[in-house]
Design a protein around this motif. Structure first.
Motif, mmCIF file in Angstrom:
data_model
loop_
_atom_site.group_PDB
_atom_site.id
_atom_site.type_symbol
_atom_site.label_atom_id
_atom_site.label_comp_id
_atom_site.label_asym_id
_atom_site.label_seq_id
_atom_site.Cartn_x
_atom_site.Cartn_y
_atom_site.Cartn_z
ATOM 1 N N GLY A 84 0.815 -1.215 0.000
ATOM 2 C CA GLY A 84 0.000 0.000 0.000
ATOM 3 C C GLY A 84 0.845 1.260 0.000
ATOM 4 N N LEU A 85 1.899 1.250 0.812
ATOM 5 C CA LEU A 85 2.772 2.420 0.914
ATOM 6 C C LEU A 85 3.438 2.734 -0.422
ATOM 7 C CD1 LEU A 85 4.156 4.436 2.978
ATOM 8 C CD2 LEU A 85 6.067 2.831 2.948
ATOM 9 N N MET A 86 3.968 1.717 -1.087
ATOM 10 C CA MET A 86 4.684 1.947 -2.342
ATOM 11 C C MET A 86 3.734 2.365 -3.464
ATOM 12 S SD MET A 86 7.584 1.654 -1.151
ATOM 13 C CE MET A 86 8.297 2.305 -2.661
ATOM 14 N N ILE A 87 2.518 1.829 -3.457
ATOM 15 C CA ILE A 87 1.525 2.293 -4.429
ATOM 16 C C ILE A 87 1.189 3.758 -4.157
ATOM 17 C CG2 ILE A 87 -0.885 2.054 -5.170
ATOM 18 C CD1 ILE A 87 -0.565 -0.972 -4.823
ATOM 19 N N ILE A 300 20.257 15.549 -9.012
ATOM 20 C CA ILE A 300 19.533 14.666 -9.935
ATOM 21 C C ILE A 300 19.877 13.200 -9.679
ATOM 22 C CG2 ILE A 300 21.209 14.600 -11.848
ATOM 23 C CD1 ILE A 300 18.823 14.924 -13.755
ATOM 24 N N ILE A 301 21.101 12.921 -9.223
ATOM 25 C CA ILE A 301 21.466 11.536 -8.908
ATOM 26 C C ILE A 301 20.712 11.051 -7.671
ATOM 27 C CG2 ILE A 301 23.359 10.050 -8.116
ATOM 28 C CD1 ILE A 301 25.212 11.592 -9.951
ATOM 29 N N VAL A 302 20.648 11.896 -6.640
ATOM 30 C CA VAL A 302 19.916 11.529 -5.425
ATOM 31 C C VAL A 302 18.439 11.308 -5.742
ATOM 32 C CG1 VAL A 302 19.131 12.330 -3.169
ATOM 33 C CG2 VAL A 302 21.498 12.709 -3.861
ATOM 34 N N HIS A 303 17.846 12.262 -6.431
ATOM 35 C CA HIS A 303 16.412 12.184 -6.720
ATOM 36 C C HIS A 303 16.093 11.012 -7.641
ATOM 37 C CE1 HIS A 303 12.488 13.466 -8.411
ATOM 38 N NE2 HIS A 303 12.294 13.948 -7.192
ATOM 39 N N SER A 304 16.925 10.798 -8.646
ATOM 40 C CA SER A 304 16.673 9.723 -9.609
ATOM 41 C C SER A 304 16.742 8.355 -8.945
ATOM 42 C CB SER A 304 17.684 9.790 -10.758
ATOM 43 O OG SER A 304 17.540 10.997 -11.480
ATOM 44 N N SER A 305 17.653 8.200 -7.979
ATOM 45 C CA SER A 305 17.746 6.904 -7.287
ATOM 46 C C SER A 305 16.466 6.610 -6.512
ATOM 47 C CB SER A 305 18.955 6.898 -6.340
ATOM 48 O OG SER A 305 18.776 7.819 -5.269
ATOM 49 N N GLN A 306 15.865 7.654 -5.929
ATOM 50 C CA GLN A 306 14.614 7.470 -5.194
ATOM 51 C C GLN A 306 13.446 7.192 -6.135
ATOM 52 O OE1 GLN A 306 14.549 7.465 -1.596
ATOM 53 N NE2 GLN A 306 16.644 7.172 -2.290
ATOM 54 N N VAL A 307 13.420 7.915 -7.249
ATOM 55 C CA VAL A 307 12.359 7.701 -8.236
ATOM 56 C C VAL A 307 12.428 6.281 -8.788
ATOM 57 C CG1 VAL A 307 11.543 8.358 -10.545
ATOM 58 C CG2 VAL A 307 12.136 10.129 -8.877
ATOM 59 N N LEU A 308 13.636 5.801 -9.017
ATOM 60 C CA LEU A 308 13.821 4.437 -9.530
ATOM 61 C C LEU A 308 13.241 3.410 -8.567
ATOM 62 C CD1 LEU A 308 15.048 2.507 -11.636
ATOM 63 C CD2 LEU A 308 17.189 2.590 -10.315
ATOM 64 N N VAL A 310 10.898 3.891 -6.260
ATOM 65 C CA VAL A 310 9.443 4.029 -6.209
ATOM 66 C C VAL A 310 8.790 3.410 -7.440
ATOM 67 C CG1 VAL A 310 7.548 5.700 -6.279
ATOM 68 C CG2 VAL A 310 9.467 6.059 -4.719
ATOM 69 N N LEU A 311 9.378 3.625 -8.612
ATOM 70 C CA LEU A 311 8.811 3.065 -9.841
ATOM 71 C C LEU A 311 8.837 1.540 -9.820
ATOM 72 C CD1 LEU A 311 10.230 5.458 -12.605
ATOM 73 C CD2 LEU A 311 7.862 5.278 -11.818
ATOM 74 N N VAL A 312 9.991 0.975 -9.484
ATOM 75 C CA VAL A 312 10.123 -0.486 -9.485
ATOM 76 C C VAL A 312 9.244 -1.112 -8.407
ATOM 77 C CG1 VAL A 312 11.705 -2.412 -9.121
ATOM 78 C CG2 VAL A 312 12.445 -0.442 -10.470
ATOM 79 N N ALA A 313 9.386 -0.621 -7.163
ATOM 80 C CA ALA A 313 8.607 -1.190 -6.060
ATOM 81 C C ALA A 313 7.116 -0.908 -6.230
ATOM 82 C CB ALA A 313 9.106 -0.642 -4.729
ATOM 83 N N GLY A 314 6.774 0.268 -6.773
ATOM 84 C CA GLY A 314 5.372 0.615 -6.972
ATOM 85 C C GLY A 314 4.691 -0.275 -7.994
ATOM 86 N N VAL A 315 5.369 -0.528 -9.109
ATOM 87 C CA VAL A 315 4.808 -1.397 -10.151
ATOM 88 C C VAL A 315 4.666 -2.829 -9.630
ATOM 89 C CG1 VAL A 315 5.230 -2.430 -12.414
ATOM 90 C CG2 VAL A 315 5.611 0.020 -12.067
ATOM 91 N N ILE A 316 5.691 -3.312 -8.917
ATOM 92 C CA ILE A 316 5.607 -4.657 -8.325
ATOM 93 C C ILE A 316 4.442 -4.738 -7.351
ATOM 94 C CG2 ILE A 316 6.771 -6.298 -6.800
ATOM 95 C CD1 ILE A 316 9.424 -5.397 -8.026
ATOM 96 N N SER A 317 4.260 -3.688 -6.552
ATOM 97 C CA SER A 317 3.164 -3.663 -5.583
ATOM 98 C C SER A 317 1.810 -3.696 -6.272
ATOM 99 C CB SER A 317 3.271 -2.407 -4.708
ATOM 100 O OG SER A 317 4.486 -2.398 -3.975
ATOM 101 N N LEU A 318 1.683 -2.972 -7.383
ATOM 102 C CA LEU A 318 0.434 -2.994 -8.143
ATOM 103 C C LEU A 318 0.116 -4.398 -8.629
ATOM 104 C CD1 LEU A 318 0.675 0.280 -10.287
ATOM 105 C CD2 LEU A 318 -1.057 -0.235 -8.561
#
Length: 338
Positions: A84-87, A300-308, A310-318
């Motif tokens: 739920g959190l990652m979604i 941009i490196i810090v932010h991109s690592s977090q976005v990556l 969220v995207l991977v874990a979020g899609v898996i969670s879905l």
């Protein structure tokens, strides 16, 4: 999640603002410079940052689960809270702040838990985060007082704040008082109306969620996790700083100051802090001697690592949630009878 036309307009506008800020910041940064910085960066420390960030999301999920468990006959699996959190984080990248409602909706679907009570736990959780953020800002002020005072003098006019406070305070107090009176009159006059009853029920559930910390058995775990989350935030950024030659010599207190500015940037009502996070992090790094380009590349490196993540874990969670059937044994869906 269905959005109205007005909400879609708000999403498009906020996204356009975020993209514009991002473009304005990075229009002069050459791709060759970014690629060169990545080649020079330590892969070990970047991987450590990503690993500790995932651990942080897990810790946040466990802390949320502790609040939810306060009103359940059987404990909620931490994995359900994590999905739920990652979604929720994934939704936030499209619609700012909507992720808080979305993650509650996930648990309603998977475990039949009331959204109103879950929202109460989320509000409580965010309130605790706000208190810790204020504490971290104070710590940064103590450790980096000269930098902090210099920034405050450059960005904030104390005389203007005092003048505005004196000028608008009576208007603010009057407006709040009027809203309270109107609200009381409407709820009293239409107390038997179905909509008002639903509102009262929602507020009772919400307040019940807010009070869940009082009924929680593992309070030590909750507060320890709250501290651990912010320690992990710091380590995540510190490991990235260690990875890059331009920031490897920054002191821990300097990285703490960078984290504070980044956290403030993430609070802005734009998707995933795009633009605002980068601007504030790059700005504070320039005060520590980095060039504007070096500060932007670090951001941009810090932010991109977090976005990556969220995207991977979020899609898996879905995908996981899509496979969970609400007709299976709803272990955590039974509220405790008080």
């Amino acid at each position: 999640m269905r959005l109205s036309i007005k909400q879609w307009i708000q999403v498009v506008v906020s996204l356009a603002v975020a993209i514009w800020i991002f473009w304005f910041l990075y229009k002069d940064v050459k791709m060759e410079s970014l690629l060169e910085a990545l080649q020079q960066a330590s892969l070990f420390w970047i991987c450590m940052s990503i690993w500790i960030s995932v651990l942080g999301f897990g810790l946040r999920s466990w802390r949320w689960k502790l609040l939810i468990d306060a009103d359940l006959a059987e404990k909620l699996p931490t994995s359900r809270a994590f999905w739920g959190l990652m979604i929720g984080y994934l939704v936030n990248m499209l619609v700012p702040r909507a992720g808080e409602v979305a993650r509650c909706g996930v648990l309603k679907k998977t475990d039949k838990l009331p959204v109103s009570k879950l929202l109460g736990t989320v509000i409580l959780e965010r309130s605790v985060d706000l208190l810790f953020m204020i504490g971290v800002i104070f710590l940064a002020f103590v450790l980096e007082r000269e930098v902090f005072v210099g920034l405050a003098e450059d960005l904030i006019s104390l005389d203007a704040i005092k003048t505005g406070f004196k000028e608008y305070m009576p208007l603010l107090v009057g407006g709040v008082a009027l809203l309270v009176i109107v609200f009381y009159w409407v709820t009293s006059r239409y107390r038997d109306h179905g909509l008002v009853k639903k509102f009262h029920h929602f507020m009772r559930e919400l307040i019940g969620g807010l009070k869940s910390v009082q009924r929680m058995k593992n309070r030590l775990g909750f507060w320890s996790a709250s501290v651990g989350i912010w320690v992990i935030y710091f380590l995540m950024m510190y490991f990235i700083a260690m990875a890059m030659p331009s920031t490897a010599n920054l002191s821990p207190s300097s990285v703490l100051m960078v984290m504070v500015m980044g956290s403030i940037g993430m609070v802005a009502p734009v998707q995933g802090g795009i633009g605002t996070f980068h601007a504030l992090v790059a700005f504070i790094l320039m005060t520590y001697g980095l060039t504007e380009e070096e500060g932007k590349i670090f951001a941009i490196i810090v932010h991109s690592s977090q976005v990556l993540i969220v995207l991977v874990a979020g899609v898996i969670s879905l995908l996981v949630v899509a496979k969970i059937s609400v007709t299976t044994k709803p272990q955590a869906g039974h509220l405790r009878n008080n």
